[in-house]
Design a protein around this motif. Structure first.
Motif, PDB file in Angstrom:
ATOM      1  N   UNK A   1       0.699  -1.190  -0.316  1.00 62.05           N
ATOM      2  CA  UNK A   1       0.033   0.098  -0.153  1.00 62.05           C
ATOM      3  C   UNK A   1       0.465   1.333   0.274  1.00 62.05           C
ATOM      4  N   UNK A   2       0.735   1.901  -0.933  1.00 67.70           N
ATOM      5  CA  UNK A   2       1.452   3.368  -0.671  1.00 67.70           C
ATOM      6  C   UNK A   2       1.055   4.119   0.576  1.00 67.70           C
ATOM      7  N   UNK A   3       2.221   4.602   1.045  1.00 65.34           N
ATOM      8  CA  UNK A   3       1.938   5.335   2.526  1.00 65.34           C
ATOM      9  C   UNK A   3       1.272   7.072   2.838  1.00 65.34           C
ATOM     10  N   UNK A   4       1.509   7.466   1.117  1.00 69.56           N
ATOM     11  CA  UNK A   4       0.851   8.468   1.341  1.00 69.56           C
ATOM     12  C   UNK A   4      -0.456   8.025   0.819  1.00 69.56           C
ATOM     13  N   UNK A   5      -1.232   6.836   0.265  1.00 66.95           N
ATOM     14  CA  UNK A   5      -2.310   6.753   0.003  1.00 66.95           C
ATOM     15  C   UNK A   5      -3.249   6.253   1.418  1.00 66.95           C
ATOM     16  N   UNK A   6      -2.235   5.647   2.389  1.00 73.01           N
ATOM     17  CA  UNK A   6      -2.449   4.780   3.670  1.00 73.01           C
ATOM     18  C   UNK A   6      -2.468   6.531   4.289  1.00 73.01           C
ATOM     19  N   UNK A   7      -1.648   7.040   4.258  1.00 71.36           N
ATOM     20  CA  UNK A   7      -2.001   8.700   5.188  1.00 71.36           C
ATOM     21  C   UNK A   7      -3.271   9.149   5.097  1.00 71.36           C
ATOM     22  N   UNK A   8      -3.288   9.591   4.060  1.00 69.83           N
ATOM     23  CA  UNK A   8      -4.654   9.799   3.065  1.00 69.83           C
ATOM     24  C   UNK A   8      -5.775   9.196   3.921  1.00 69.83           C
ATOM     25  N   UNK A   9      -5.964   8.419   3.467  1.00 76.30           N
ATOM     26  CA  UNK A   9      -7.208   7.504   4.240  1.00 76.30           C
ATOM     27  C   UNK A   9      -7.242   7.388   5.726  1.00 76.30           C
ATOM     28  N   UNK A  10      -5.695   6.870   6.300  1.00 75.70           N
ATOM     29  CA  UNK A  10      -5.996   7.477   8.022  1.00 75.70           C
ATOM     30  C   UNK A  10      -6.507   8.832   8.347  1.00 75.70           C
ATOM     31  N   UNK A  11      -6.313   9.946   7.586  1.00 74.74           N
ATOM     32  CA  UNK A  11      -6.664  11.732   7.905  1.00 74.74           C
ATOM     33  C   UNK A  11      -7.812  11.297   7.688  1.00 74.74           C
ATOM     34  N   UNK A  12      -8.761  10.530   6.926  1.00 75.25           N
ATOM     35  CA  UNK A  12      -9.885  11.256   6.132  1.00 75.25           C
ATOM     36  C   UNK A  12     -11.235  10.396   6.859  1.00 75.25           C
ATOM     37  N   UNK A  13     -10.664   9.104   7.993  1.00 77.65           N
ATOM     38  CA  UNK A  13     -10.932   8.304   8.709  1.00 77.65           C
ATOM     39  C   UNK A  13     -10.918   9.328  10.004  1.00 77.65           C
ATOM     40  N   UNK A  14     -10.064  10.061  10.185  1.00 76.79           N
ATOM     41  CA  UNK A  14     -10.421  10.609  11.336  1.00 76.79           C
ATOM     42  C   UNK A  14     -11.115  11.914  11.040  1.00 76.79           C
ATOM     43  N   UNK A  15     -11.012  12.556   9.922  1.00 75.22           N
ATOM     44  CA  UNK A  15     -12.095  13.557  10.088  1.00 75.22           C
ATOM     45  C   UNK A  15     -13.262  13.528   9.940  1.00 75.22           C
ATOM     46  N   UNK A  16     -13.692  11.962  10.022  1.00 77.51           N
ATOM     47  CA  UNK A  16     -15.136  11.733   9.378  1.00 77.51           C
ATOM     48  C   UNK A  16     -15.969  10.264  11.225  1.00 77.51           C
ATOM     49  N   UNK A  17     -14.783  11.073  12.137  1.00 76.22           N
ATOM     50  CA  UNK A  17     -14.482  10.054  12.872  1.00 76.22           C
ATOM     51  C   UNK A  17     -16.144  10.177  13.922  1.00 76.22           C
ATOM     52  N   UNK A  18     -16.343  11.261  14.374  1.00 77.51           N
ATOM     53  CA  UNK A  18     -17.613  11.736  15.118  1.00 77.51           C
ATOM     54  C   UNK A  18     -17.846  12.981  14.355  1.00 77.51           C
ATOM     55  N   UNK A  19     -19.409  13.786  14.652  1.00 79.01           N
ATOM     56  CA  UNK A  19     -19.381  14.899  14.596  1.00 79.01           C
ATOM     57  C   UNK A  19     -20.479  15.359  15.524  1.00 79.01           C
ATOM     58  N   UNK A  20     -20.894  15.029  16.853  1.00 76.70           N
ATOM     59  CA  UNK A  20     -22.200  15.002  17.757  1.00 76.70           C
ATOM     60  C   UNK A  20     -22.955  14.598  17.402  1.00 76.70           C
ATOM     61  N   UNK A  21     -24.191  15.633  17.545  1.00 71.88           N
ATOM     62  CA  UNK A  21     -25.661  14.343  17.640  1.00 71.88           C
ATOM     63  C   UNK A  21     -25.681  14.446  15.984  1.00 71.88           C
ATOM     64  N   UNK A  22     -25.127  14.269  15.150  1.00 71.86           N
ATOM     65  CA  UNK A  22     -25.539  14.332  13.555  1.00 71.86           C
ATOM     66  C   UNK A  22     -26.670  12.980  13.568  1.00 71.86           C
ATOM     67  N   UNK A  23     -27.859  13.045  12.245  1.00 67.93           N
ATOM     68  CA  UNK A  23     -28.880  12.161  11.613  1.00 67.93           C
ATOM     69  C   UNK A  23     -28.561  10.842  12.283  1.00 67.93           C
ATOM     70  N   UNK A  24     -27.319  10.198  11.893  1.00 66.85           N
ATOM     71  CA  UNK A  24     -27.062   9.228  11.901  1.00 66.85           C
ATOM     72  C   UNK A  24     -26.862   8.750  13.449  1.00 66.85           C
ATOM     73  N   UNK A  25     -26.102   9.290  13.956  1.00 64.75           N
ATOM     74  CA  UNK A  25     -25.700   9.496  15.526  1.00 64.75           C
ATOM     75  C   UNK A  25     -27.174   9.477  16.389  1.00 64.75           C
ATOM     76  N   UNK A  26     -28.485  10.542  16.138  1.00 67.82           N
ATOM     77  CA  UNK A  26     -29.186  10.426  16.489  1.00 67.82           C
ATOM     78  C   UNK A  26     -29.868   9.020  16.855  1.00 67.82           C
TER      79      UNK A  26
END
Ligand code: ACO
Length: 429
Positions: A215-240
């Motif tokens: 796996x290309x390390x730049x893409x691995x890093x990008x995926x990691x950051x994208x997962x981090x950015x999406x990890x939580x967003x308080x009381x959004x529709x799906x979390x509710x």
């Protein structure tokens, strides 16, 4: 100054003193306001929860006017920049503190050892058409997991609860990757516990038979950051939804499947897919002005723009925009980037969007990265769901251990017919 407000009921002339705590009044305190003894009491009407807090939470803080997002107090920009792995941020979200080396290792091990999915889940996935929408297959597989782990129903046992957290965190990337491999008719790749969370996922998705994961390390890093950015967003529709289903003490797989279903909607996580469809439809830079004109005339929405809470640039979108350039260095640019930049520029300068405080949200640029990384458009929301699973679990856990919570059950204002008598078929008009 007393932390109360006094309400005068002009119907009766009576006054009521209501406590104010955290700049909020308790909706149930309004029930004291009655016109007569047998009156039910005053209610609030708040379609779409525009001004209602349904929980007290210590997990995620958002200041929508300032464009601030923090997990457990840590700014999202710092986590995206510095977090050593997605599982580190996931630990922080779940437990409230950054882990020590030993804590992180234990957490990682627990999740990794639960990343293998029961072989029968494969059969469930294979029951779907190859062309089936991946979110439908993914959601169904999540729901099915509860039947493999019936003990998960015991949500009151802390150890059993934690085991489902490990299982969901471990198995969600595997299920997602298998959903993709099935759609392509490719053999499944099993999880590799030597790899990072993101690397393992990308390997299960795209490995085409190389002996060693590559796996290309730049893409691995990008995926990691994208997962981090999406990890939580308080009381959004799906979390509710996750909290609401959890409030009935349903098992966490059922709740996560419900949350994933809510995420799939185009106004929520499904927007990343819609952005790409929109860019396809616009096709060329020359078509941008007409497209914007149509939006302003109420013909559709600019997907990836606007947010219920952010009335300023979504901080996640800023990080993603920067990340896109790193990814494009490896994958080559996405030709739709110019289109997206032109759309953004016009929208940010246009009165219609300025007046309504419409800015790019997390979904505006994420799809461009996903596409450059070879993910099919229909798969984008599944990627969102992988990152968000820890947020759902953390919020669910907080909810069911919160002694102030009960089964979620809103009130309604009934505006239908009054009582009437049944009319036999032959007398109906
Ligand atoms: N394009 C054009 N106009 C918009 C947009 C948009 N994307 N979003 C809102 N507006 C307009 C509305 O038409 C409304 O105009 P009006 O006052 O003239 O009637 C005004 O802005 C306020 O919009 P609401 O719909 O009341 O805002 P709400 O908070 O209910 O909706 C939402 C937020 C659903 C995100 C909305 O902005 C939207 O549909 N955006 C596009 C879909 C999208 O990108 N969703 C992803 C959100 S982020 C996430 O869930 C991960």
């Amino acid at each position: 100054m007393a932390d109360t407000i006094t309400i005068t009921d002009n119907r009766t002339g009576k006054q009521y003193e209501i406590p104010v705590e955290n700049e909020t009044i308790r909706a149930t305190d309004l029930r004291k306001i009655k016109v007569s003894e047998d009156d039910f009491g005053l209610m609030t009407y708040d379609p779409a929860f525009m001004n209602t807090s349904s929980v007290k939470s210590r997990i995620t803080f958002i200041d929508g006017d300032k464009g601030i997002l923090r997990y457990r107090g840590y700014p999202i920009e710092q986590l995206a920049e510095n977090s050593t792995s997605f599982l580190e941020t996931a630990y922080l979200l779940f437990y409230g503190e950054l882990p020590t080396k030993a804590q992180l290792e234990k957490w990682r091990l627990n999740i990794k050892t639960h990343s293998l999915v029961h072989d029968n889940v494969k059969k469930i996935i294979e029951g779907f058409y190859r062309e089936a929408h991946p979110m439908g297959v993914f959601t169904s597989a999540l729901a099915a997991l509860s039947t493999f782990y019936p003990e998960a129903q015991n949500i009151h046992d802390p150890e059993i609860r934690m085991q489902q957290v490990y299982r969901l965190m471990g198995q969600v990337p595997t299920i997602a990757a298998w959903v993709y491999r099935h759609s392509k008719g490719m053999p499944y790749v099993y999880p590799d516990t030597k790899l990072t969370y993101a690397e393992n996922f990308l390997n299960m998705m795209f490995n085409t038979g190389t002996a060693e994961p590559n796996v290309n390390p730049v893409l691995e890093h990008a995926m990691t950051v994208l997962f981090i950015l999406h990890a939580d967003h308080e009381q959004n529709c799906s979390t509710n939804v996750m909290r609401s289903i959890g409030s009935s003490h349903a098992n966490p797989y059922a709740a996560a499947a419900g949350a994933a279903a809510a995420l799939s909607g185009p106004l929520h996580g499904g927007a990343n897919e819609e952005v790409l469809k929109m860019l396809d439809e616009i096709d060329r830079l020359a078509n941008v002005p007409d497209f914007i004109k149509n939006i302003k005339e109420g013909k559709g929405k600019l997907m990836g723009f606007g947010h219920r809470v952010y009335k300023n640039y979504d901080p996640r979108a800023k990080v993603i925009k920067k990340l896109a350039y790193d990814v494009f260095k490896v994958t080559g640019s996405n030709p739709k980037l110019d289109l997206a930049l032109a759309l953004e520029k016009i929208a940010l300068e246009d009165d219609y969007f300025i007046k309504r405080k419409l800015y790019p949200n997390v979904d505006f640029y994420s799809g461009l990265i996903y596409q450059a990384m070879s993910f099919p458009t229909e798969f984008f929301t599944v990627l969102f769901a992988i990152g968000r699973t820890i947020g759902w679990l953390t919020q669910w856990h907080e909810h069911i251990t919160d002694t102030e919570q009960k089964i979620a059950r809103p009130r309604q204002i009934y505006i239908g017919s009054g009582e009437r008598n049944y009319v036999p078929m032959n007398e109906r008009k």
